[in-house]
Write a protein that holds these residues in place. Structure first.
Motif, PDB file in Angstrom:
ATOM      1  N   PHE A  60       1.412  -1.577  -0.068  1.00 36.27           N
ATOM      2  CA  PHE A  60       0.088  -0.114  -0.356  1.00 36.27           C
ATOM      3  C   PHE A  60       0.774   1.041  -0.215  1.00 36.27           C
ATOM      4  O   PHE A  60       2.002   1.149   0.554  1.00 36.27           O
ATOM      5  N   HIS A  62       0.370   5.400   0.837  1.00 37.77           N
ATOM      6  CA  HIS A  62      -0.186   6.347   1.002  1.00 37.77           C
ATOM      7  C   HIS A  62       0.843   7.884   1.041  1.00 37.77           C
ATOM      8  O   HIS A  62       1.674   8.048   1.524  1.00 37.77           O
ATOM      9  N   GLU A  83      -1.273  11.122   7.973  1.00 35.55           N
ATOM     10  CA  GLU A  83      -2.307  11.928   6.738  1.00 35.55           C
ATOM     11  C   GLU A  83      -3.644  12.428   7.130  1.00 35.55           C
ATOM     12  O   GLU A  83      -4.531  12.843   6.288  1.00 35.55           O
ATOM     13  N   TRP A  84      -3.940  13.070   8.214  1.00 33.69           N
ATOM     14  CA  TRP A  84      -5.318  13.982   8.891  1.00 33.69           C
ATOM     15  C   TRP A  84      -4.636  14.678   9.723  1.00 33.69           C
ATOM     16  O   TRP A  84      -5.691  15.511  10.564  1.00 33.69           O
ATOM     17  N   HIS A 131      -6.336  11.543  -1.543  1.00 30.15           N
ATOM     18  CA  HIS A 131      -6.781  11.271   0.091  1.00 30.15           C
ATOM     19  C   HIS A 131      -7.499  12.120   0.461  1.00 30.15           C
ATOM     20  O   HIS A 131      -7.820  12.990  -0.334  1.00 30.15           O
ATOM     21  N   HIS A 132      -7.770  12.061   2.000  1.00 25.06           N
ATOM     22  CA  HIS A 132      -9.478  12.847   2.382  1.00 25.06           C
ATOM     23  C   HIS A 132      -8.753  14.133   1.902  1.00 25.06           C
ATOM     24  O   HIS A 132     -10.366  15.188   2.162  1.00 25.06           O
ATOM     25  N   TYR A 174      -6.034   4.122  -4.843  1.00 26.97           N
ATOM     26  CA  TYR A 174      -7.002   3.833  -4.209  1.00 26.97           C
ATOM     27  C   TYR A 174      -7.372   5.265  -4.597  1.00 26.97           C
ATOM     28  O   TYR A 174      -7.077   6.382  -4.727  1.00 26.97           O
ATOM     29  N   TRP A 223      -9.759   1.658  -4.937  1.00 30.68           N
ATOM     30  CA  TRP A 223      -9.800   0.932  -3.189  1.00 30.68           C
ATOM     31  C   TRP A 223     -10.565   2.209  -2.761  1.00 30.68           C
ATOM     32  O   TRP A 223     -10.046   2.723  -2.581  1.00 30.68           O
ATOM     33  N   ASP A 225     -12.012   4.743   0.210  1.00 27.59           N
ATOM     34  CA  ASP A 225     -11.785   5.124   0.895  1.00 27.59           C
ATOM     35  C   ASP A 225     -12.974   5.898   1.157  1.00 27.59           C
ATOM     36  O   ASP A 225     -13.496   7.080   0.594  1.00 27.59           O
ATOM     37  N   TRP A 228     -18.273   6.547   4.319  1.00 27.11           N
ATOM     38  CA  TRP A 228     -18.798   6.850   6.107  1.00 27.11           C
ATOM     39  C   TRP A 228     -19.331   8.293   6.660  1.00 27.11           C
ATOM     40  O   TRP A 228     -20.588   7.685   6.984  1.00 27.11           O
ATOM     41  N   ARG A 258     -16.029  -1.209   0.240  1.00 26.35           N
ATOM     42  CA  ARG A 258     -16.601   0.254   0.684  1.00 26.35           C
ATOM     43  C   ARG A 258     -16.484   1.321  -0.243  1.00 26.35           C
ATOM     44  O   ARG A 258     -16.214   2.688   0.193  1.00 26.35           O
ATOM     45  N   GLU A 284      -9.245  -3.942   8.339  1.00 30.86           N
ATOM     46  CA  GLU A 284      -8.029  -2.711   8.686  1.00 30.86           C
ATOM     47  C   GLU A 284      -7.140  -2.758   9.663  1.00 30.86           C
ATOM     48  O   GLU A 284      -7.396  -2.983  10.373  1.00 30.86           O
ATOM     49  N   TRP A 310      -0.835   5.931   8.439  1.00 28.33           N
ATOM     50  CA  TRP A 310      -0.160   5.515   7.088  1.00 28.33           C
ATOM     51  C   TRP A 310       0.902   6.553   5.857  1.00 28.33           C
ATOM     52  O   TRP A 310       1.657   6.203   5.022  1.00 28.33           O
TER      53      TRP A 310
HETATM   54  C1  JFZ Z   1      -9.204   5.421   6.133  1.00 32.98           C
HETATM   55  C2  JFZ Z   1      -8.284   6.590   6.423  1.00 32.98           C
HETATM   56  O1  JFZ Z   1      -8.658   7.282   6.811  1.00 32.98           O
HETATM   57  C3  JFZ Z   1      -7.023   6.485   6.602  1.00 32.98           C
HETATM   58  O2  JFZ Z   1      -5.541   7.571   6.436  1.00 32.98           O
HETATM   59  C4  JFZ Z   1      -5.961   5.401   5.628  1.00 32.98           C
HETATM   60  O3  JFZ Z   1      -5.649   5.418   4.958  1.00 32.98           O
HETATM   61  C5  JFZ Z   1      -7.118   3.601   5.651  1.00 32.98           C
HETATM   62  C6  JFZ Z   1      -6.357   2.925   5.123  1.00 32.98           C
HETATM   63  O4  JFZ Z   1      -7.995   3.737   5.452  1.00 32.98           O
HETATM   64  O5  JFZ Z   1      -9.142   5.100   7.995  1.00 32.98           O
HETATM   65  C7  JFZ Z   1      -9.873   3.758   8.197  1.00 32.98           C
HETATM   66  C8  JFZ Z   1     -11.128   3.336   7.078  1.00 32.98           C
HETATM   67  C9  JFZ Z   1     -11.787   2.791   7.701  1.00 32.98           C
HETATM   68  C10 JFZ Z   1     -11.580   1.958   9.401  1.00 32.98           C
HETATM   69  C11 JFZ Z   1     -10.678   2.408  10.400  1.00 32.98           C
HETATM   70  C12 JFZ Z   1      -9.806   3.280   9.080  1.00 32.98           C
HETATM   71  N1  JFZ Z   1     -12.248   1.310   9.399  1.00 32.98           N
HETATM   72  O6  JFZ Z   1     -13.130   0.507   8.989  1.00 32.98           O
HETATM   73  O7  JFZ Z   1     -11.652   0.296  10.677  1.00 32.98           O
END
Ligand code: JFZ
Length: 477
Positions: A60, A62, A83-84, A131-132, A174, A223, A225, A228, A258, A284, A310
């Motif tokens: 992976f 990031h 990354e947040w 990413h976000h 991703y 992939w 993300d 939610w 997802r 995860e 990440w």
């Molecule tokens: C997410 C992202 O927020 C994070 O920065 C990273 O890219 C990761 C791979 O994915 O974080 C998550 C997403 C889902 C869960 C936990 C962290 N989950 O489902 O438990």
């Protein structure tokens, strides 16, 4: 007489109500008719997915603007995942967004990245295209918040896709739906103006996804993300149609669970408990413990080296997993029918940190000798033992024992459900034959020398007809 009539009426009323209750229960258990739930029962059987199933180990990546601060702002450490950092109150959003003017990764070398992954033994890579924070690593036509406006100016995704493909590694893109930079993004839709803004955001999202699939036609999957939040969970119809459109554009495209919710807001598994997407994307930073946990589905586990980082974090803090721990996770994942995907967070200048290079090299050294027990292997249908993990070749009758804990007795037990007929057992490295003792109808002991093992190792069991894993897996679907 009157009493008897009354009695009969009463009895039939009771029976009728019980019958109706039973009908109701039956109705509750029956499938709800869903427009936007799962569209397939069971696993995909096409070649692209068969190949995905056989990868075993992946990487992976990031990478984005967050790699520049690396978890630190004005000398202060951010507590969360690097990354947040944009979501942290200690840093103004606009200041973060202006990091685009600092994105100039002069040491970025896609061939070197691909070489590290290949040497580690990765068969696929998942790369953050966005990413976000919303920063696009490709020059998207639909926003100015991309590499094109950075001092680097050039596409990052294209050269990476090419380099990895050249190294024989498949690429998955991703993509975060949640986009903190886009003016139309909302966490929820509460007002008319939210709804108008979000409609614009949906168009933008569709455009970007079609753009990615068109620009990088060799990508094997997406992939997803950041799916939610309530705003997106309410988009069952839009997301379903978009998924159909993307699959039509790229037949064979792999999309995990997802991406979208059903019309009742259920994610990953629809309201009838059916998996939505081609594989379960919920593993995860955790692994299943037994085959029942994966319900007969395809799945992959994504894992960080430190606890939850990440993107690149200068402070490589907390427990840092060792190569042996990561090899064990890979073995465990494959033993339960999944893939293991190890995360790398390259630095802001494009280089990969030494610690990650070292881990990749160590894992690679092990994989070079033992990959036969990882690639194209699956759940072996055998009872887990304390010494380690069983895997089984998807194509031959070989069963592998990946040994992590050597008992002082030097005796490793194999318990099979049905008749497996072990014809011989030997160490994968060096092919040294081992003595096999049949204990009872279903138990054998493999005797091994107990000195000198410094690393996990593999024992190959040649069997008459495999271990009957297929039957066992089907029991859990
Ligand atoms: C997410 C992202 O927020 C994070 O920065 C990273 O890219 C990761 C791979 O994915 O974080 C998550 C997403 C889902 C869960 C936990 C962290 N989950 O489902 O438990």
């Amino acid at each position: 007489m009157k009493n008897r009539k009354l009695f009969l009426i009463l009895i039939s009323a009771i029976l009728c109500s019980q019958f109706c209750q039973a009908q109701q229960v039956e109705h509750q258990q029956a499938a709800i008719s869903l427009k936007h739930g799962a569209h397939r029962i069971g696993k995909r059987t096409d070649e692209v997915m068969q190949k995905w199933r056989g990868y075993g180990l992946g990487q992976f990546i990031h990478w984005g603007l967050y790699a520049i601060p690396g978890g630190e702002w004005n000398g202060k450490q951010y507590d969360g995942a690097a990354e947040w950092i944009r979501s942290w109150n200690g840093i103004p959003k606009s200041t973060y967004d202006s990091l685009i003017y600092k994105f100039n990764p002069v040491n970025f070398n896609p061939e070197e990245w691909a070489g590290i992954a290949k040497n580690m033994g990765a068969k696929y890579v998942t790369i953050t295209t966005k990413h976000h924070d919303g920063f696009c690593l490709w020059p998207s036509k639909y926003t100015s918040y991309t590499v094109a406006k950075s001092p680097w100016k050039k596409d990052v995704i294209g050269p990476l896709v090419d380099a990895y493909n050249k190294a024989g590694i498949d690429v998955i893109l991703y993509f975060s739906i949640m986009d903190w930079n886009h003016p139309g993004w909302r966490y929820d839709i509460k007002t008319k103006s939210d709804s108008i803004a979000f409609e614009g955001f949906k168009k933008f999202t569709r455009n970007q996804l079609i753009e990615l699939l068109t620009r990088y036609p060799t990508a094997k999957g997406l992939w997803f993300d950041g799916t939610w939040d309530k705003s997106w969970v309410k988009q069952a119809e839009f997301a379903d149609e978009l998924e159909t459109e993307m699959r039509k554009l790229r037949p064979g495209l792999i999309i995990g669970s997802r991406f979208r919710a059903d019309e009742f807001g259920k994610r990953h598994f629809d309201s009838n408990h059916m998996l939505m997407g081609d594989y379960e994307q919920g593993w995860e930073r955790k692994l299943p413990n037994k085959i029942e946990d994966v319900h007969g589905n395809d799945w992959d586990c994504v894992m960080t080296v430190p606890e939850n980082q990440w993107g690149y974090n200068k402070a490589w803090k907390g427990h840092i997993k060792t190569s042996n721990e990561l090899i064990e996770m890979t073995a465990k994942a494959v033993s339960l029918g999944g893939n293991f995907v190890l995360n790398f967070g390259p630095k802001g200048d494009g280089s990969i940190r030494e610690e990650e290079k070292k881990l990749a090299a160590e894992i690679g050294d092990w994989m070079k000798v033992n990959n036969e027990a990882i690639y194209n292997c699956e759940y072996a249908g055998l009872e887990k033992q304390d010494w380690g993990y069983f895997t089984k070749s998807r194509n031959t009758n070989k069963v592998y024992m990946i040994v992590f804990n050597v008992p002082v007795s030097g005796s490793l037990l194999v318990k099979q459900g049905g008749h497996m007929g072990i014809t011989q057992g030997y160490l994968l490295e060096g092919k040294k034959q081992l003595s096999i003792e049949k204990i009872d109808g279903s138990t054998s002991a493999i005797h091994i020398p107990t000195v000198g093992q410094k690393q996990p190792f593999v024992i190959v069991l040649e069997t008459e007809k495999g271990s009957g894993a297929k039957e066992d897996i089907n029991k859990h679907i």
